[in-house]
Design an enzyme around this catalytic site. Structure first.
Site, PDB file in Angstrom:
ATOM      1  N   HIS A  73       0.812  -1.230   0.000  1.00  0.00           N
ATOM      2  CA  HIS A  73       0.000   0.000   0.000  1.00  0.00           C
ATOM      3  C   HIS A  73       0.843   1.276   0.000  1.00  0.00           C
ATOM      4  CE1 HIS A  73      -2.218  -3.131   2.369  1.00  0.00           C
ATOM      5  NE2 HIS A  73      -3.050  -2.895   1.398  1.00  0.00           N
ATOM      6  N   GLU A 125      -2.770   3.192   2.364  1.00  0.00           N
ATOM      7  CA  GLU A 125      -2.472   3.749   1.032  1.00  0.00           C
ATOM      8  C   GLU A 125      -2.805   5.243   1.000  1.00  0.00           C
ATOM      9  OE1 GLU A 125      -4.281   1.808  -2.394  1.00  0.00           O
ATOM     10  OE2 GLU A 125      -4.196   3.703  -3.476  1.00  0.00           O
ATOM     11  N   SER A 259      -5.837  -9.825  -1.786  1.00  0.00           N
ATOM     12  CA  SER A 259      -4.781 -10.273  -0.865  1.00  0.00           C
ATOM     13  C   SER A 259      -5.073 -11.665  -0.297  1.00  0.00           C
ATOM     14  CB  SER A 259      -4.625  -9.247   0.265  1.00  0.00           C
ATOM     15  OG  SER A 259      -5.891  -8.934   0.819  1.00  0.00           O
TER      16      SER A 259
END
Ligand code: SF4
Length: 279
Positions: A73, A125, A259
């Protein structure tokens, strides 16, 4: 019972890249090897990394750090500065799509735009993007709650946001602000996965979304599935799947976040198949 598995379920390009970098490094030498925060938002992968000697830290002053891996991120320029001040070996596993958004944040700030980031303010992020926008960007995740905007606004978007949220906020901004510059920084993988999930969720009676409860893109898949499917369950592993959910169900869809490792998705599919056989 028909089980429909999404073609794009599981690791995206950026996550796979970060995982490969980290496992290869751990194989060579895991002494003093750390990730800055969790490498990806999946607790099972973070645990597996721990078993290989790779721990996650938030505190860069931890005494035995030698190599620090920057998470997918990304981080703010302040964190890069801190790592170099501490003299660490830095391995940057930031996803190239996130890097692109960081570059645009910097460019917009340098050009004098007030940077508006569409996304979740608390997400790492977005925290990194705020840093690249000079530390004073504003953030919005909803067209109904926009922050105070100036006359010159530059827009970027968190890579995993749904296009619809981006579109609604952009329309709202361009109707009130005189000068607007827009970079659509949603990554292609997210866009394709969102499209596929919505189509799948529309045609099944029950959706299973597999992925970390802390994963932004997995939560997006849950949310958009709920809009079009009556029964949606978010699980991290197969153990959470309950047989009673499938009573009277003939058509099931399953997908995983960017993920989510393939083996966790495979376990979930296996469990659903076992339930199907028992009925
Ligand atoms: S979801 Fe997109 S931006 Fe995020 S890590 Fe994966 S490829 Fe990169």
């Amino acid at each position: 019972m028909k089980i429909n598995i999404a073609k794009k379920a599981g690791f995206c390009f950026g996550v796979k890249r970060a995982i490969d970098i980290t496992f290869n490094l751990a194989k060579e030498d895991n002494k003093g090897l750390y990730t800055y925060g969790p490498l990806i938002h999946n607790p099972q992968v973070v645990e597996e990394l721990k078993s290989k000697g790779v721990k996650a830290v938030d505190d860069l002053t931890s005494p035995d750090i030698r190599t620090i891996i920057i998470r997918t991120h990304g981080v703010s320029p302040e964190v890069y500065a801190e790592t170099s001040k501490m003299g660490y070996n830095v391995i940057d596993a930031t996803c190239p799509f996130v890097k692109k958004a960081q570059n645009f944040a910097q460019i917009l700030n340098d050009e004098g735009y007030q940077v508006l980031i569409i996304g979740d303010k608390e997400h790492p992020e977005v925290q990194g993007l705020i840093g690249f926008a000079g530390g004073h960007a504003v953030v919005a995740d909803n067209a109904d709650h926009l922050p105070a905007l100036k006359n010159k606004v530059g827009i970027i978007v968190q890579t995993t946001q749904p296009f619809d949220t981006f579109r609604k906020i952009v329309l709202q901004v361009i109707s009130t602000v005189r000068e607007v510059k827009i970079y659509n920084t949603i990554c292609d993988f997210t866009a394709q996965r969102v499209k596929e999930t919505r189509e799948l969720a529309k045609k099944v009676e029950l959706m299973i979304i597999v992925g970390g409860k802390n994963s932004s893109n997995t939560n997006q898949l849950v949310k958009l599935s709920e809009d079009v499917c009556a029964k949606v369950y978010h699980v991290e592993t197969a153990e959470e799947i309950r047989e009673e959910w499938f009573q009277g169900i003939e058509n099931v869809g399953i997908t995983g976040g960017a993920s989510t490792p393939q083996w966790i998705i495979d376990d979930a599919v296996k469990k659903i198949r076992e339930i199907s056989v028992r009925r």
